[in-house]
Design an enzyme around this catalytic site. Structure first.
Site, PDB file in Angstrom:
ATOM      1  CB  THR A 198      22.980  12.405  -7.772  1.00 13.74           C
ATOM      2  OG1 THR A 198      22.126  12.127  -8.862  1.00 13.74           O
ATOM      3  CG2 THR A 198      22.390  11.843  -6.503  1.00 13.74           C
ATOM      4  CG  ASP A 229      20.968   5.012  -8.314  1.00 14.14           C
ATOM      5  OD1 ASP A 229      20.680   5.885  -9.160  1.00 14.14           O
ATOM      6  OD2 ASP A 229      21.972   5.098  -7.582  1.00 14.14           O
ATOM      7  CB  THR A 249      26.347  10.039  -7.512  1.00 12.36           C
ATOM      8  OG1 THR A 249      26.165  10.763  -8.734  1.00 12.36           O
ATOM      9  CG2 THR A 249      27.828  10.003  -7.179  1.00 12.36           C
TER      10      THR A 249
HETATM   11  N1  ASP Z   1      22.007   7.964  -9.979  1.00 11.80           N
HETATM   12  C1  ASP Z   1      21.159   8.986 -10.550  1.00 11.80           C
HETATM   13  C2  ASP Z   1      20.111   8.330 -11.395  1.00 11.80           C
HETATM   14  O1  ASP Z   1      20.413   7.391 -12.092  1.00 11.80           O
HETATM   15  C3  ASP Z   1      21.915   9.961 -11.387  1.00 11.80           C
HETATM   16  C4  ASP Z   1      23.065  10.617 -10.695  1.00 11.80           C
HETATM   17  O2  ASP Z   1      23.706  10.036  -9.834  1.00 11.80           O
HETATM   18  O3  ASP Z   1      23.359  11.783 -11.035  1.00 11.80           O
HETATM   19  O4  ASP Z   1      19.009   8.785 -11.397  1.00 11.80           O
END
Ligand code: ASP
Length: 332
Positions: A198, A229, A249
């Site tokens: 992310t 999130d 993230t």
């Molecule tokens: N936090 C993101 C999610 O759960 C994933 C990520 O941080 O890569 O959608």
């Protein structure tokens, strides 16, 4: 322990009572199993170059008197367009083999916020989140409604397959094959796929105003229509001029349950903690003890910076008048 050492270095200026430089921008390109053994020197160099370009672009806006929101948006747009990260082009695929993208933005001056979730044709979801904030009476638009709104605002629209890269498609196929072999029991968080990727940015402008933004394709192999999130204000993104700006993230389900970004702001406001302590408490003590993992970037109203994570690595960097740095692994 690694993350503690890292945090102490970054927060050193605050500890010695020096005033942190303002304006400043901090970015991340995701946390996860990012180790020297699974990243070629060429790939690493490309990633660092994109991070630096995002920092330079965001910082030049701040240096020229632009606001934190515009700097955050500009930096995130560059990261969304780069196929190396799990946002915009290069976003991961859901269980059905399509891309559903989430993004949010918040400004600390007035607590204005905008977000999109489950969008499938918006080239730069962070720009759509910004439009939701500016030009709709709402905070969060999802699915077809988000796509339709972006079209109305004349944002760039692409086919869903624009987001697919060969690398992501190959991983998705491998994951599907593994799931079949294990009768669907293989969780998308397993080591091989736990490279979250992310992207996010936080900034403080010359006026002392804060902004935060986050953009993602979510988690590889997520269920159709799952929302994480990143587009949830207070979970993956938060900004308040009285406290700090945060972009997260990691495994979103944990960040949502703890409302991590707002929790950090609350730890500063009500717990009277310095930013670094608020992050350590929320990310390390609470999130990890629940079984979650990930990382975050944050900047407080004084300009103190924290980039912390509980995974082997996190793509990250900062830029202000005293210098700039990009980093990937825990030991740098
Ligand atoms: N936090 C993101 C999610 O759960 C994933 C990520 O941080 O890569 O959608």
């Amino acid at each position: 322990m690694k993350h503690l050492i890292f945090c102490i270095l970054i927060c050193a200026s605050a500890a010695y009572g020096q005033k942190p430089p303002v304006p400043a921008i901090v970015i991340h390109g995701g946390a996860g199993t990012i180790e020297r053994s699974n990243l070629s020197p060429e790939a690493e160099a490309e990633i660092r170059a994109v991070l630096q370009r995002a920092l330079d672009t965001g910082y030049s806006i701040l240096e020229n008197g632009g606001n934190a929101t515009d700097a955050v948006m500009a930096a995130i747009t560059i990261l969304e367009d780069a196929p190396q990260f799990n946002a915009g082009k290069g976003a991961v695929m859901n269980d059905a083999g399509t891309h559903e993208l989430d993004a949010s933005i918040m400004e600390g001056l007035n607590l204005n916020a905008g977000a999109v979730a489950g969008s499938s044709i918006i080239k730069n979801p962070i720009l759509a989140a910004h439009e939701v904030m500016l030009r709709s009476p709402h905070v969060l638009l999802a699915g077809k409604g988000a796509d339709q709104f972006a079209r109305q605002q004349k944002l760039s629209i692409v086919e869903n397959k624009y987001f697919t890269t060969e690398e992501v498609l190959a991983k998705w196929k491998k994951m599907k094959a593994q799931k079949q072999n294990t009768r669907g029991e293989a969780a998308p968080t397993e080591r091989e796929f736990a490279k979250f990727g992310t992207v996010g940015a936080v900034a403080i402008d010359k006026e002392g105003s804060l902004a935060a933004g986050t953009s993602t394709g979510g988690m590889m192999g997520k269920m159709y229509n799952r929302i994480g999130d990143s587009p949830i204000i207070g979970a993956g993104t938060y900004a308040d001029n009285n406290t700090c700006a945060v972009s997260c993230t990691g495994h979103g389900e944990y960040f949502m349950r703890l409302a991590v970004a707002k929790e950090i702001s609350d730890q500063i406001e009500f717990g009277k903690k310095p930013l670094a302590d608020a992050v350590t408490y929320t990310l390390v003590s609470r999130l990890v003890s629940m079984g979650g993992s990930g990382g975050l970037i944050a900047i407080d109203k004084h300009g103190n910076i924290v980039m912390d994570f509980t995974t082997p690595g996190m793509y990250r960097g900062y830029k202000h008048a005293k210098g700039t740095k990009t980093a990937v692994y825990a030991d740098e």
